[in-house]
Structure formats: C-alpha cells, structure tokens
Design a protein around this motif. Sequence first.
Motif, PDB file in Angstrom:
ATOM      1  N   ASP A 100      60.799  51.000  41.565  1.00 46.99           N
ATOM      2  CA  ASP A 100      61.787  52.056  41.376  1.00 46.99           C
ATOM      3  C   ASP A 100      62.807  51.589  40.352  1.00 46.99           C
ATOM      4  O   ASP A 100      62.553  50.604  39.642  1.00 46.99           O
ATOM      5  N   LYS A 101      63.980  52.234  40.306  1.00 46.13           N
ATOM      6  CA  LYS A 101      64.930  51.886  39.256  1.00 46.13           C
ATOM      7  C   LYS A 101      65.388  50.430  39.350  1.00 46.13           C
ATOM      8  O   LYS A 101      65.873  49.875  38.360  1.00 46.13           O
ATOM      9  N   ASP A 102      65.218  49.825  40.511  1.00 39.62           N
ATOM     10  CA  ASP A 102      65.649  48.429  40.642  1.00 39.62           C
ATOM     11  C   ASP A 102      64.550  47.428  40.324  1.00 39.62           C
ATOM     12  O   ASP A 102      64.741  46.222  40.490  1.00 39.62           O
ATOM     13  N   TYR A 143      58.297  52.751  36.524  1.00 40.55           N
ATOM     14  CA  TYR A 143      59.511  53.567  36.520  1.00 40.55           C
ATOM     15  C   TYR A 143      60.115  53.498  35.128  1.00 40.55           C
ATOM     16  O   TYR A 143      60.283  52.413  34.568  1.00 40.55           O
ATOM     17  N   ASP A 144      60.440  54.657  34.525  1.00 45.96           N
ATOM     18  CA  ASP A 144      61.033  54.690  33.195  1.00 45.96           C
ATOM     19  C   ASP A 144      62.507  55.044  33.299  1.00 45.96           C
ATOM     20  O   ASP A 144      62.853  56.166  33.677  1.00 45.96           O
ATOM     21  N   ALA A 145      63.366  54.077  32.932  1.00 39.82           N
ATOM     22  CA  ALA A 145      64.812  54.289  33.098  1.00 39.82           C
ATOM     23  C   ALA A 145      65.308  55.438  32.249  1.00 39.82           C
ATOM     24  O   ALA A 145      66.161  56.221  32.668  1.00 39.82           O
ATOM     25  N   HIS A 164      59.642  46.827  35.281  1.00 43.23           N
ATOM     26  CA  HIS A 164      59.578  48.071  36.051  1.00 43.23           C
ATOM     27  C   HIS A 164      58.179  48.669  36.098  1.00 43.23           C
ATOM     28  O   HIS A 164      58.024  49.890  36.127  1.00 43.23           O
ATOM     29  N   GLU A 177      64.304  58.562  33.738  1.00 44.99           N
ATOM     30  CA  GLU A 177      64.652  58.538  35.165  1.00 44.99           C
ATOM     31  C   GLU A 177      63.540  59.103  36.019  1.00 44.99           C
ATOM     32  O   GLU A 177      63.775  59.927  36.902  1.00 44.99           O
ATOM     33  N   SER A 223      59.335  58.281  37.710  1.00 46.07           N
ATOM     34  CA  SER A 223      58.255  57.323  37.946  1.00 46.07           C
ATOM     35  C   SER A 223      56.944  57.991  37.580  1.00 46.07           C
ATOM     36  O   SER A 223      56.848  59.222  37.534  1.00 46.07           O
ATOM     37  N   GLY A 280      61.505  59.209  42.436  1.00 47.91           N
ATOM     38  CA  GLY A 280      62.303  58.036  42.069  1.00 47.91           C
ATOM     39  C   GLY A 280      61.536  56.733  42.100  1.00 47.91           C
ATOM     40  O   GLY A 280      62.115  55.666  41.885  1.00 47.91           O
TER      41      GLY A 280
END
Lengths: 201, 214
Positions: free
Chosen positions: A185-187, A107-109, A41, A112, A114, A11
């Motif tokens: 990370d996703k944030d 991180y690639d949304a 990101h 999902e 990293s 993640g």
Amino acid sequence: MDTVFGVKYDGGVIIAADQGNARSILMYQKNLDKVVPLSSHSALGISGPNSDLVNFSEYVQKNIALYELSNDGMKLSTHAQANFMRGELAAALRRGPYQVNVLLGGYDAGAESSSLYFLDYMASLQKVNYGCQGYASSFCLSIMDRDWKEGLTEDEAIAIVEHCMKELQTRFLIAQPNFIIKVIDKDGVKVAKFGADPADT
Amino acid sequence: MPPSFPALAPFDRLQDPRTIRKIVSVDNRSVLAFAGLTADARVLINKTRVEAQSYRLTCEDAPSVEYLARYIARTQQKYTQRGGVRPFGIATLIAGFSDPSAEGGVAGPVLYQTDPAGTHSSWRAQVIGGKNAKNQREFLEKNYEDDMDEEASVKLAVQCLLEVVDSGAKNMEIMIVRADGKAFMEESAIDVVVKKVEEEIEANKDAKKKSTDE
C-alpha cells in the motif's frame, strides 16, 4: 504445484503464495518466500521451478533498481514494471523461456491507486482485480469471483485470501500448510502473515 | 573525512538546476562527483551504474567503493589504449563507506579519485576541477585534520568552494555521506556555514589590517 494469489483492494494489493519448495517427490523446504519485493512499492508473487523463479525475479529487481538510480530516483509505475517483465518473458519465449507464472502487485503514489497484473510464462499480460496462478485457480477463482467487490478494505481482502487458502487446504491434493501474505500500500511492502519464517532461506 | 563537494558553476536562471547535477548516486551506498566534460561523465556514470547492479545480481552484495573506483579507472584506461576512441574528459571522486567486515568490524568513510589516464587512488581530502585545483589542494593539506567531525569537514569544504564560486549557497552542492545513508545539504544549512566562513575571513582581514597599521 505452486500457488500464488493476488487481490486488489481500495488503496492496496494483497499478494500471497505458498511457501513450499519441491521437485519431483522431494520437499526441499517449507519456508520459501515466493513474494519478492521488486521496488519500494511493488511485489511479485512468482511460481515455477526454483531456478527460473530466482533468476527471473532477481534480474527484474536489479533492472528496476538500475532504472531508479539512473533516473534521479524516479519510480517505475506498476504498469511499466509489468510491461518490462512481459517484454523480457516474450523475448526469451522462443529462445529459452522462463517457466514462471507471476502476479505483480503495486501501489502508485502519483495516481494514489493500486494495481494487480497477471503475467504467465507465455508473456500474456492482463490487469486484473484478483487472480491466481497454478492449480489454485481451479479451486479459488470461483471463490474470488463471488467474494470480490469494488471498494474492499485491507482486512476484507485478506479474508478473501484466507477463504481461498482454507479451500485449498480442504480440497487440494497437495498439502500446502504454509502461506506467506504480503500487503502493498502507500507505506510500501510489508508481511501480513507467514506460515513459516522465511528468514533463514 | 570531507563530504563530496564539487563546486557548481553559476547557472542560467532559466535552467532547471535538477538537470545539471554534478553529484550523483551510482549505487545505494556510493556517490560520484565529477569535473570535466558533462557528456562524458554521463556515459561513464551509466556504465558504472550497470556494473554496480550487475555486481549485486551476481554477488548478492553491494559493491565496495574501491571496486567501483577500480572499475571506473579500468574503463577510463581502456579508452586510452584503443583505436578510434578518445579518453573520457573527466576526473571523478567516488565516496562511500567501506564494508565493516573488511575493515575489522568498523565501517569507515572512503574517498577515491580517478583521472583520464585511468589511475585511481584513495584520499582523505581531495579537490578536482577548476583552474585552482593545485592551490586548493595545498589549502586542504594545510587545514585538513585527521579527526575532523562532520561540522568541521563541511566548513572546510565550504572554505574551499568559496575560492572558486561566487558567494552564495545557491551556487554550491554539498552531499554528505554517512554510514547509514546519504543526503544533500539543504540550501539554508549551507547558507549558515557560508556566512560563518565569510565572517571569519572578514575578521582575519581586519586583524591583518590592524597589525600592519601598527
């Protein structure tokens, strides 16, 4: 002389670097932030002479921003960013090389997931689970070989980085008291800890 | 200070509306709207975007709206005085907020217009494109007030747009630029304003009718 670490976990990715800025026998500063955010990101841990470090990272940063603006806000994947950088390094290699060795974490949304990329000054690009740049690799790759496993948490990944930092601070000739650790990370990209506040660089 | 508001011509139902935006970002802090040849606009917008990033790279700061407007105007003028090229067939409206340090501590909204000749000028309200531009400019002159808030500005924009566009929020694109960022208005929000404006027009028509009957 610079040290850059990267550790991928489930993640996200950790990118860490020492905060020293030195040349020859002079220490210019001890709070340099060598982990540069390239996009919302992704972040680039970068080592080398300060001129190339700043020049290359800012150039890549602005080109990524241009891409996002020109393409209706579409984000460049980490893979694409890494390959763009590799292309630039390769093109410059036989003209006036950028003497930078980097670790790109992102991180690639969409996927999902990293990813971490090792890219050295000769434009050798490799996707890796963990990596080091600089003398640190002689000390720390073996530690990472041992400690890293699939499915790590963020805290476990930071623990690996700190294990490596401890080893360097024990056995490496050059004193590197300050390290900055960033989490992607996703944030987004955020600072986990730093040895010295890079705010007033 | 009106938001950017070019009218979007009614488009084919088969077309993907995301690909025919007339209001685009040229930088994090500046927005551009154009009227004219879409292909020419694309070229000019790309040049401007590169220029904005180049400015950020060399000056470590965001370019002001005025700088970008000057750049676009300079580029448009170059193409009127060179061999083998033709002028860009577009007029642009560039909107954003001025640098707080330059304006004596307060960031204010700014709106610039450029045209194919390469002139650029600052406006408090402006309309470009369409056959009715002159009439609409007069309408704006009559109805623009200096201290309008966001709601009043949007209403004024919608009133202007309704002159040229078949009723419906579907046919309008409204971007609101504020000091802390920019965002497109939601279609549902535009709908609300459109309905209000249309009700007012109806009410005025009825009022006029009554007075002529009497």
